[in-house]
Design a protein around this motif. Structure first.
Motif, PDB file in Angstrom:
ATOM      1  N   GLU A 160     -10.357 -31.131   9.855  1.00 31.40           N
ATOM      2  CA  GLU A 160      -9.171 -30.532   9.417  1.00 31.40           C
ATOM      3  C   GLU A 160      -8.042 -31.006   9.184  1.00 31.40           C
ATOM      4  O   GLU A 160      -7.288 -30.134   8.144  1.00 31.40           O
ATOM      5  CB  GLU A 160      -8.506 -29.773  11.064  1.00 31.40           C
ATOM      6  CG  GLU A 160      -8.923 -28.687  11.375  1.00 31.40           C
ATOM      7  CD  GLU A 160      -9.857 -29.792  13.072  1.00 31.40           C
ATOM      8  OE1 GLU A 160     -11.000 -30.126  12.583  1.00 31.40           O
ATOM      9  OE2 GLU A 160     -10.036 -28.773  14.227  1.00 31.40           O
ATOM     10  N   TRP A 161      -8.204 -32.220   9.228  1.00 31.21           N
ATOM     11  CA  TRP A 161      -7.239 -33.018   8.129  1.00 31.21           C
ATOM     12  C   TRP A 161      -7.215 -32.421   6.653  1.00 31.21           C
ATOM     13  O   TRP A 161      -6.093 -32.976   5.967  1.00 31.21           O
ATOM     14  CB  TRP A 161      -7.104 -34.538   8.345  1.00 31.21           C
ATOM     15  CG  TRP A 161      -5.449 -35.658   8.249  1.00 31.21           C
ATOM     16  CD1 TRP A 161      -5.126 -36.529   7.341  1.00 31.21           C
ATOM     17  CD2 TRP A 161      -4.901 -35.076   8.594  1.00 31.21           C
ATOM     18  NE1 TRP A 161      -4.920 -36.576   6.992  1.00 31.21           N
ATOM     19  CE2 TRP A 161      -4.156 -36.155   8.326  1.00 31.21           C
ATOM     20  CE3 TRP A 161      -3.906 -35.135  10.002  1.00 31.21           C
ATOM     21  CZ2 TRP A 161      -1.932 -37.053   9.116  1.00 31.21           C
ATOM     22  CZ3 TRP A 161      -2.493 -35.197  10.202  1.00 31.21           C
ATOM     23  CH2 TRP A 161      -1.773 -35.834   9.327  1.00 31.21           C
ATOM     24  N   VAL A 213      -6.481 -29.394   4.661  1.00 27.88           N
ATOM     25  CA  VAL A 213      -4.632 -29.290   5.392  1.00 27.88           C
ATOM     26  C   VAL A 213      -5.024 -29.827   3.572  1.00 27.88           C
ATOM     27  O   VAL A 213      -3.541 -29.415   2.912  1.00 27.88           O
ATOM     28  CB  VAL A 213      -4.670 -28.948   6.586  1.00 27.88           C
ATOM     29  CG1 VAL A 213      -2.968 -29.729   5.919  1.00 27.88           C
ATOM     30  CG2 VAL A 213      -4.437 -28.712   7.601  1.00 27.88           C
ATOM     31  N   ARG A 256      -3.534 -35.202  18.834  1.00 30.02           N
ATOM     32  CA  ARG A 256      -3.157 -34.124  17.801  1.00 30.02           C
ATOM     33  C   ARG A 256      -1.899 -34.573  16.858  1.00 30.02           C
ATOM     34  O   ARG A 256      -1.378 -35.666  17.228  1.00 30.02           O
ATOM     35  CB  ARG A 256      -1.925 -33.124  19.415  1.00 30.02           C
ATOM     36  CG  ARG A 256      -1.717 -31.323  18.819  1.00 30.02           C
ATOM     37  CD  ARG A 256      -0.900 -30.983  19.725  1.00 30.02           C
ATOM     38  NE  ARG A 256      -0.842 -29.626  19.200  1.00 30.02           N
ATOM     39  CZ  ARG A 256       0.117 -29.376  19.695  1.00 30.02           C
ATOM     40  NH1 ARG A 256       1.453 -29.313  20.721  1.00 30.02           N
ATOM     41  NH2 ARG A 256      -0.540 -27.577  20.288  1.00 30.02           N
ATOM     42  N   TRP A 281       0.750 -34.029  13.711  1.00 30.38           N
ATOM     43  CA  TRP A 281       1.656 -32.565  13.092  1.00 30.38           C
ATOM     44  C   TRP A 281       2.027 -32.763  11.545  1.00 30.38           C
ATOM     45  O   TRP A 281       1.144 -33.828  11.131  1.00 30.38           O
ATOM     46  CB  TRP A 281       2.537 -32.689  13.721  1.00 30.38           C
ATOM     47  CG  TRP A 281       3.543 -33.580  13.447  1.00 30.38           C
ATOM     48  CD1 TRP A 281       3.358 -35.012  14.616  1.00 30.38           C
ATOM     49  CD2 TRP A 281       4.093 -33.873  12.844  1.00 30.38           C
ATOM     50  NE1 TRP A 281       4.773 -35.781  14.275  1.00 30.38           N
ATOM     51  CE2 TRP A 281       5.335 -35.057  13.189  1.00 30.38           C
ATOM     52  CE3 TRP A 281       5.543 -33.618  11.979  1.00 30.38           C
ATOM     53  CZ2 TRP A 281       6.195 -35.740  12.313  1.00 30.38           C
ATOM     54  CZ3 TRP A 281       6.090 -33.816  10.481  1.00 30.38           C
ATOM     55  CH2 TRP A 281       6.466 -35.703  11.414  1.00 30.38           C
ATOM     56  N   LYS A 282       2.046 -31.748  10.295  1.00 31.99           N
ATOM     57  CA  LYS A 282       2.518 -31.855   9.424  1.00 31.99           C
ATOM     58  C   LYS A 282       3.823 -30.615   8.538  1.00 31.99           C
ATOM     59  O   LYS A 282       3.414 -29.537   9.449  1.00 31.99           O
ATOM     60  CB  LYS A 282       1.157 -31.860   8.236  1.00 31.99           C
ATOM     61  CG  LYS A 282       0.888 -32.316   6.584  1.00 31.99           C
ATOM     62  CD  LYS A 282      -0.073 -31.951   6.006  1.00 31.99           C
ATOM     63  CE  LYS A 282      -1.190 -32.970   6.626  1.00 31.99           C
ATOM     64  NZ  LYS A 282      -0.799 -34.403   5.921  1.00 31.99           N
ATOM     65  N   VAL A 283       4.397 -30.990   8.363  1.00 29.09           N
ATOM     66  CA  VAL A 283       5.575 -30.730   7.930  1.00 29.09           C
ATOM     67  C   VAL A 283       5.993 -30.032   5.700  1.00 29.09           C
ATOM     68  O   VAL A 283       5.756 -31.793   6.238  1.00 29.09           O
ATOM     69  CB  VAL A 283       6.742 -30.202   7.827  1.00 29.09           C
ATOM     70  CG1 VAL A 283       8.366 -29.317   7.835  1.00 29.09           C
ATOM     71  CG2 VAL A 283       6.727 -30.557   9.798  1.00 29.09           C
ATOM     72  N   ARG A 327       6.363 -24.726   5.700  1.00 28.23           N
ATOM     73  CA  ARG A 327       5.463 -24.688   6.200  1.00 28.23           C
ATOM     74  C   ARG A 327       4.695 -25.701   6.701  1.00 28.23           C
ATOM     75  O   ARG A 327       4.806 -27.185   6.180  1.00 28.23           O
ATOM     76  CB  ARG A 327       3.697 -24.067   5.548  1.00 28.23           C
ATOM     77  CG  ARG A 327       4.243 -22.734   4.470  1.00 28.23           C
ATOM     78  CD  ARG A 327       3.002 -22.609   4.294  1.00 28.23           C
ATOM     79  NE  ARG A 327       1.880 -22.017   5.263  1.00 28.23           N
ATOM     80  CZ  ARG A 327       0.999 -21.329   5.159  1.00 28.23           C
ATOM     81  NH1 ARG A 327       0.481 -21.353   4.359  1.00 28.23           N
ATOM     82  NH2 ARG A 327       0.536 -20.491   5.929  1.00 28.23           N
ATOM     83  N   ALA A 328       4.419 -25.570   8.557  1.00 25.71           N
ATOM     84  CA  ALA A 328       4.415 -26.715   9.604  1.00 25.71           C
ATOM     85  C   ALA A 328       3.084 -25.941  10.404  1.00 25.71           C
ATOM     86  O   ALA A 328       2.796 -24.680  10.375  1.00 25.71           O
ATOM     87  CB  ALA A 328       5.751 -26.736  10.556  1.00 25.71           C
ATOM     88  N   PHE A 329       2.334 -27.198  10.413  1.00 26.86           N
ATOM     89  CA  PHE A 329       0.792 -27.601  10.827  1.00 26.86           C
ATOM     90  C   PHE A 329       0.802 -28.238  12.070  1.00 26.86           C
ATOM     91  O   PHE A 329       1.880 -29.234  12.431  1.00 26.86           O
ATOM     92  CB  PHE A 329      -0.141 -27.489  10.256  1.00 26.86           C
ATOM     93  CG  PHE A 329       0.046 -27.256   8.810  1.00 26.86           C
ATOM     94  CD1 PHE A 329      -0.426 -25.453   8.623  1.00 26.86           C
ATOM     95  CD2 PHE A 329       1.056 -27.074   7.798  1.00 26.86           C
ATOM     96  CE1 PHE A 329      -0.640 -24.954   7.748  1.00 26.86           C
ATOM     97  CE2 PHE A 329       0.677 -27.165   6.651  1.00 26.86           C
ATOM     98  CZ  PHE A 329      -0.020 -25.280   6.211  1.00 26.86           C
ATOM     99  N   PHE A 330       0.026 -27.789  13.448  1.00 24.99           N
ATOM    100  CA  PHE A 330      -0.578 -28.327  14.378  1.00 24.99           C
ATOM    101  C   PHE A 330      -1.968 -28.712  13.906  1.00 24.99           C
ATOM    102  O   PHE A 330      -2.651 -27.904  13.744  1.00 24.99           O
ATOM    103  CB  PHE A 330      -0.135 -28.228  15.700  1.00 24.99           C
ATOM    104  CG  PHE A 330       1.366 -28.753  16.277  1.00 24.99           C
ATOM    105  CD1 PHE A 330       1.785 -30.236  16.313  1.00 24.99           C
ATOM    106  CD2 PHE A 330       1.867 -27.633  16.633  1.00 24.99           C
ATOM    107  CE1 PHE A 330       2.463 -30.140  17.316  1.00 24.99           C
ATOM    108  CE2 PHE A 330       3.069 -27.936  17.801  1.00 24.99           C
ATOM    109  CZ  PHE A 330       3.802 -29.488  18.135  1.00 24.99           C
ATOM    110  N   LEU A 331      -2.078 -29.733  14.116  1.00 20.82           N
ATOM    111  CA  LEU A 331      -4.322 -30.415  14.112  1.00 20.82           C
ATOM    112  C   LEU A 331      -4.398 -30.914  14.656  1.00 20.82           C
ATOM    113  O   LEU A 331      -4.205 -32.372  15.040  1.00 20.82           O
ATOM    114  CB  LEU A 331      -4.571 -31.408  13.107  1.00 20.82           C
ATOM    115  CG  LEU A 331      -3.635 -30.226  11.702  1.00 20.82           C
ATOM    116  CD1 LEU A 331      -1.993 -30.814  10.954  1.00 20.82           C
ATOM    117  CD2 LEU A 331      -4.496 -30.699  10.071  1.00 20.82           C
TER     118      LEU A 331
END
Length: 236
Positions: free
Chosen positions: A121-122, A125, A176, A178-180, A192-196
């Motif tokens: 996932e990381w 993205v 967990r 996060w990335k913005v 755009r914002a994400f949880f991974l």
């Protein structure tokens, strides 16, 4: 789900560490970044980073940053500010400086190989952001970090019994992240914002670091004993 750590408590433990093209904010007790923010310029053609070795940050105490002994093929030093994002500048010296900075341990969080490596996932993205912004010919800001939880598991609870990593480091593995991503397009500001989440990867990994069971009749031994029995020299 366990509650997040108190923002007030995190702020008391935090130290800002500026680098070339990015800044990390370290949590002294967790020994990991609270967040990182970088200026990414991935629209220009350029050579790939040199991938230098990892090093300690000399500005803070060693026991306030990740313990290198916990990392292995299973548990990676996951870049917060990605080296590909910050490998830019007018001169080769500037690009190399940023690249070297990205490999300081205060820019790393423990991430499972299956989460951080190709296909995870990381990784996915990071590559998606690079692909989406490549044609903009402009810079963007990327914010990222772990979402600390009060019940994140300690490394000692996950390590294999055969692991040679140091016990008692106090480091807990974030489940967990996060990335913005923030950028400007046609004069307008977008994000755009994400949880991974690497909880599934942690469950599937089992004991961290190389380990396996042997069959009856198999005796574990040492390199020295094999060398004595065979006359071979292994060089270490």
């Amino acid at each position: 789900m366990s509650p997040p750590e108190s923002a007030t408590r995190i702020a008391r433990c935090a130290t800002d560490l500026p680098f070339k093209h990015f800044t990390d904010c370290m949590h002294a007790e967790r020994r990991l970044p609270v967040f990182a923010v970088n200026v990414a310029d991935i629209g220009r053609p350029k050579a790939m980073p040199a991938w230098p070795g990892w090093a300690l940050d000399q500005r803070i105490a060693e026991d306030e940053q990740p313990d290198g002994s916990i990392f292995s093929n299973d548990l990676h030093r996951g870049h917060m500010a990605a080296c590909e994002y910050i490998y830019w500048g007018k001169t080769e010296a500037e690009r190399k400086r940023a690249d070297t900075h990205s490999f300081i341990l205060t820019n790393a969080c423990p991430q499972l190989s299956s989460f951080n490596s190709a296909g995870g996932e990381w990784w996915a993205v990071e590559r998606a952001i690079m692909k989406a912004l490549k044609g903009l010919h402009s810079r963007c800001n990327v914010f990222m970090g772990p979402a600390f939880r009060t019940r994140d598991l300690r490394f000692d609870a996950l390590r294999s019994e055969r692991s040679t990593a140091t016990r008692g480091t106090g480091i807990r593995i974030p489940t967990r992240f996060w990335k913005v991503v923030v950028w400007v397009e046609d004069g307008e500001l977008y994000y755009r914002a994400f949880f991974l989440d690497q909880a599934d990867e942690l469950r599937e990994a089992g004991d961290l670091e190389f380990d396996f069971e042997t069959h009856d009749g198999v005796t574990e031994t040492t390199l020295w004993a094999i060398a004595k029995a065979t006359g071979l020299r292994f060089g270490f």
